[in-house]
Structure formats: C-alpha cells, structure tokens
Design a protein around this motif. Structure first.
Motif, PDB file in Angstrom:
ATOM      1  N   LEU A 176       0.830  -1.202   0.000  1.00 23.71           N
ATOM      2  CA  LEU A 176       0.000   0.000   0.000  1.00 23.71           C
ATOM      3  C   LEU A 176       0.867   1.255   0.000  1.00 23.71           C
ATOM      4  CD1 LEU A 176      -2.886  -0.860   2.507  1.00 23.71           C
ATOM      5  CD2 LEU A 176      -3.072  -0.572   0.037  1.00 23.71           C
ATOM      6  N   ARG A 177       1.957   1.184   0.733  1.00 26.15           N
ATOM      7  CA  ARG A 177       2.834   2.351   0.792  1.00 26.15           C
ATOM      8  C   ARG A 177       3.451   2.654  -0.569  1.00 26.15           C
ATOM      9  NH1 ARG A 177       3.845   5.098   4.842  1.00 26.15           N
ATOM     10  NH2 ARG A 177       3.050   3.482   6.246  1.00 26.15           N
ATOM     11  N   LEU A 178       3.830   1.612  -1.310  1.00 28.64           N
ATOM     12  CA  LEU A 178       4.398   1.835  -2.643  1.00 28.64           C
ATOM     13  C   LEU A 178       3.347   2.456  -3.564  1.00 28.64           C
ATOM     14  CD1 LEU A 178       6.652   1.527  -4.707  1.00 28.64           C
ATOM     15  CD2 LEU A 178       5.873  -0.812  -5.130  1.00 28.64           C
ATOM     16  N   ILE A 179       2.112   1.964  -3.483  1.00 25.36           N
ATOM     17  CA  ILE A 179       1.039   2.518  -4.314  1.00 25.36           C
ATOM     18  C   ILE A 179       0.819   3.987  -3.975  1.00 25.36           C
ATOM     19  CG2 ILE A 179      -1.424   2.407  -4.881  1.00 25.36           C
ATOM     20  CD1 ILE A 179      -1.298  -0.605  -4.250  1.00 25.36           C
ATOM     21  N   SER A 180       0.762   4.300  -2.691  1.00 22.79           N
ATOM     22  CA  SER A 180       0.519   5.692  -2.282  1.00 22.79           C
ATOM     23  C   SER A 180       1.670   6.600  -2.720  1.00 22.79           C
ATOM     24  CB  SER A 180       0.308   5.778  -0.769  1.00 22.79           C
ATOM     25  OG  SER A 180       1.461   5.365  -0.056  1.00 22.79           O
TER      26      SER A 180
END
Length: 237
Positions: free
Chosen positions: A42-46
C-alpha cells in the motif's frame, strides 16, 4: 433542505473522489502488472500515486480490495470491448467472419498492451482465494462471443470450436508472447520486437483461418499489428 450550492458542492466532491479512486486504481494496476501482487505494498502505491497512505486506506481499506477492484474492472472492460468490436464491424458479415475478426482484434489489443494478461498470469500464482476470485466471473458466459459461436455452429455443426476454446487460444497466444518475449525475435527470425510480435499474431491468424473456415478472399492481411488495434471506448485501470 440543502441549497443548490450545497448540492453542487456535493456532486463535485463525489466526482473528485471517484476521479481520485480511478487514478489510484490505475497506478496500482500498473504496479501489479509490472511487479506482481506480493511485491506491491500500500505504501508503494501511495508513493507512486502521490497521495497519503491514509487516503489510500480510506478509499479501499486493503491491498486485496484494490486488487479485487482492478479484477472486476478488467472483467467488465473486456466484456464491453468484445461488444464494441462487433458493433463496428460491417453489417451482414457471416458469423465465422465476425468471430475471425473479433478474436484477431482482441489478440492484437492484448499484444499491444499486455498489462491485463500480466495481471492474469500473476493472479494464478497467488493463493487459491485470489485465483478463485479472478476466475469466478470468467466462467460466466460472454454473450457476444457465445451468440456468434451458436450462429457459426448452424453452418458448421461438426466444428469443435466453442467460446471457451477461442478465449483460451487467445489467452495462450497473448500470455506466451508476454512471458517469452525475449525469445520471440529468435524464434521468428526477426530483427525487431515489433516484427516478431506481428509474426506471432500471423500464426494465430492462420490458426483461425483453418478453424473458422475462412475463404481466401476473406483472410486478413494487415501490414502491421497496429492496423488491427481497435481503440476502446473507455480505458481500463
């Protein structure tokens, strides 16, 4: 009661939220296709989307929910795309020629933009729950394709062709070109990746000619793969 101004503001807020969600799904889809589900966080997507981690969770809750949204959108996109291709074909074409032109264009689209088949290939490497989620809608009938196959069988009742076999062949040709891309130029003895992809499509074209009983005069002979690309009415994530 809400004022006109408040209602307009509410509509704008809803439209902006939907626009944000689509942008996030697009970024996530690119990452899942390129890196695979397990390597995407999720952090990479954000970070790639340029939004906060909390906003991403607010809209979707979890990485799995994002993946499910993309899976649902892809399924609906290709159902609509099949319909779109058939709708722009010349009227009065026999069913075998409609099937022939349809599947040729679906493969051309997949070879030109392999994100969907990469997403599919990664899905089958995940846990069974995710695989089942992806496959569940695909076992449903594609009405456009099945209607054409039924019409085709009226003229060629002994043909073993079914909607599923045509979909499977298209998937195989799309997937093999993606996963074995470095070998294409060698196998087809071509100087460029573009030429090799086109030769790969030509092999599929010849297979359809035999299976669908296409007359010599009706065989498609494009000069390049791009000649067959049908722009979709909408983009998928």
């Amino acid at each position: 009661m809400h004022t006109v101004s408040e209602r307009k503001q509410g509509r704008r807020s809803a439209e902006e939220a939907e626009k944000t969600k689509k942008a996030l799904l697009f970024v996530a889809g690119e990452l899942f296709s390129e890196l695979g589900y397990k390597r995407v966080s999720l952090r990479l997507i954000s970070e790639k989307a340029g939004v906060s981690h909390s906003l991403l969770r607010y809209h979707f809750g979890s990485k799995e929910k994002i993946w499910q949204h993309i899976s649902d959108d892809l399924y609906q996109y290709f159902r609509d795309y099949f319909q779109h291709i058939v709708s722009i074909l010349p009227e009065g074409l026999p069913a075998n020629i409609q099937l022939y032109k349809l599947m040729n264009r679906v493969l051309a689209c997949s070879l030109n933009d392999p994100r969907a088949v990469r997403f599919l290939a990664d899905a089958v490497r995940q846990d069974k729950k995710m695989v089942n989620y992806f496959l569940e809608p695909s076992v449903q009938t594609n009405e456009v394709l099945e209607n054409l196959v039924r019409q085709f069988k009226q003229s060629y009742p002994k043909s073993p062709i079914t909607g599923r076999t045509l979909r499977w062949q298209t998937t195989m040709y799309s997937h093999s070109a993606t996963t074995l891309r470095p070998l294409l130029q060698h196998m087809f003895e071509k100087k460029s990746d573009t030429e090799a992809l086109f030769a790969h499509w030509q092999q599929f074209n010849q297979l359809l000619v035999l299976q669908l009983h296409i007359d010599e005069k009706d065989i498609e002979r494009p000069k390049a793969l791009t000649d067959l690309i049908v722009p979709a009415p909408t983009e998928y994530v």
